[in-house]
Design a protein around this motif. Structure first.
Motif, mmCIF file in Angstrom:
data_model
loop_
_atom_site.group_PDB
_atom_site.id
_atom_site.type_symbol
_atom_site.label_atom_id
_atom_site.label_comp_id
_atom_site.label_asym_id
_atom_site.label_seq_id
_atom_site.Cartn_x
_atom_site.Cartn_y
_atom_site.Cartn_z
ATOM 1 N N ILE A 39 45.988 40.085 37.708
ATOM 2 C CA ILE A 39 47.299 39.096 37.347
ATOM 3 C C ILE A 39 47.535 38.435 36.215
ATOM 4 C CG2 ILE A 39 47.687 38.791 40.066
ATOM 5 C CD1 ILE A 39 45.923 36.185 39.836
ATOM 6 N N SER A 40 46.741 38.953 34.922
ATOM 7 C CA SER A 40 46.872 38.298 33.638
ATOM 8 C C SER A 40 46.030 36.914 34.012
ATOM 9 C CB SER A 40 48.193 38.229 33.307
ATOM 10 O OG SER A 40 48.713 39.419 32.763
ATOM 11 N N SER A 41 44.960 36.800 34.348
ATOM 12 C CA SER A 41 44.264 35.575 34.525
ATOM 13 C C SER A 41 43.017 35.432 33.776
ATOM 14 C CB SER A 41 44.349 35.200 35.771
ATOM 15 O OG SER A 41 43.831 34.004 36.171
ATOM 16 N N CYS A 42 42.208 36.529 34.013
ATOM 17 C CA CYS A 42 40.764 36.459 33.838
ATOM 18 C C CYS A 42 40.489 37.078 32.535
ATOM 19 C CB CYS A 42 39.814 37.413 34.795
ATOM 20 S SG CYS A 42 40.125 39.216 34.458
ATOM 21 N N GLY A 43 41.130 37.923 31.842
ATOM 22 C CA GLY A 43 41.015 38.367 30.535
ATOM 23 C C GLY A 43 40.015 39.560 30.441
ATOM 24 N N ALA A 44 39.323 40.141 31.547
ATOM 25 C CA ALA A 44 38.808 41.138 31.553
ATOM 26 C C ALA A 44 39.298 42.577 30.775
ATOM 27 C CB ALA A 44 38.172 41.693 32.796
ATOM 28 N N CYS A 45 40.643 42.501 30.736
ATOM 29 C CA CYS A 45 41.355 43.739 30.590
ATOM 30 C C CYS A 45 41.984 43.525 29.025
ATOM 31 C CB CYS A 45 42.586 43.972 31.270
ATOM 32 S SG CYS A 45 43.740 42.427 31.383
ATOM 33 N N THR A 46 41.217 42.559 28.295
ATOM 34 C CA THR A 46 42.113 42.140 26.911
ATOM 35 C C THR A 46 41.688 43.239 25.834
ATOM 36 O OG1 THR A 46 41.546 39.764 27.522
ATOM 37 C CG2 THR A 46 41.786 40.463 24.979
ATOM 38 N N THR A 56 46.062 43.147 29.401
ATOM 39 C CA THR A 56 46.715 44.443 29.715
ATOM 40 C C THR A 56 47.216 45.004 31.099
ATOM 41 O OG1 THR A 56 44.670 45.945 29.449
ATOM 42 C CG2 THR A 56 45.859 45.545 27.490
ATOM 43 N N CYS A 57 46.389 44.080 32.236
ATOM 44 C CA CYS A 57 46.664 44.544 33.544
ATOM 45 C C CYS A 57 48.108 44.454 34.118
ATOM 46 C CB CYS A 57 45.558 43.779 34.581
ATOM 47 S SG CYS A 57 45.950 42.147 34.359
ATOM 48 N N THR A 58 48.895 43.763 33.317
ATOM 49 C CA THR A 58 50.293 43.561 33.856
ATOM 50 C C THR A 58 51.259 43.983 32.653
ATOM 51 O OG1 THR A 58 50.316 41.122 33.112
ATOM 52 C CG2 THR A 58 49.856 41.596 35.368
HETATM 53 S S1 FES Z 1 43.736 39.415 33.033
HETATM 54 FE FE1 FES Z 1 42.298 39.996 34.729
HETATM 55 S S2 FES Z 1 42.344 42.152 34.902
HETATM 56 FE FE2 FES Z 1 43.904 41.505 33.381
#
Ligand code: FES
Ligand code: FES
Length: 160
Positions: A39-46, A56-58
């Protein structure tokens, strides 16, 4: 659709609204970028999109077409780790490691625009979440990476 990732162009047959993270991981096997919250919150997908740290998750994959995408796999050059990666090792930053590729991408983007950031600038630019609580080490490693980058630049200038 064509995507330019880590300097190479890839052609993908995917829905335009597939999240970029899915295209990277499932279509291209670039699994260094992680799925955390979705949900574009944690940043793991940066990753970096034209140099900007981007979740990039959303993000629909078609929003990344025509841009330079850099993932964690593209940070080291010809086997040489970046200053950020070297600093991460020097400070032994990761615990479980899950959030760390996103953290490193955010740190790379910060240092590209702010070569010698303050603690406040680090905290405000890197808002990724680490459930292991590595924030103090991340901050220390960003300062060290800034120093490594400046030393490398000075030695390059000295050799000219
Ligand atoms: S910000 Fe958490 S997986 Fe994309
Ligand atoms: S090192 Fe475990 S989540 Fe950050």
């Amino acid at each position: 659709m064509e995507l330019k990732i880590n300097g190479k162009t890839h052609t993908l047959e995917v829905e335009a609204n597939m999240p970029l993270l899915w295209a990277l991981r499932d279509e291209l096997n670039l699994t260094g970028t992680k799925y955390g919250c979705g949900i574009s919150s944690c940043g793991a997908c940066t990753v970096l999109l034209d140099g900007v740290a981007t979740k990039t998750c959303t993000l629909p994959v078609n929003a990344a077409a025509g841009k330079e995408i850099k993932t964690i796999e593209g940070v080291a050059k010809n086997g040489n780790l970046s200053a950020v990666q070297k600093a991460w090792i020097a400070h032994q930053v990761p615990q479980c490691g899950y959030c760390q590729s996103g953290m490193i991408m955010a740190a790379e983007a910060l240092l590209d625009t702010t070569p010698d950031p303050t603690d406040e600038e680090i905290d405000s630019a890197i808002n990724n979440i680490c459930r292991c609580g590595t924030y103090q080490r991340i901050r220390a490693a960003v300062h060290t990476a800034a120093k490594f980058r400046m030393e490398a630049e000075a030695s390059l200038l000295g050799s000219l």
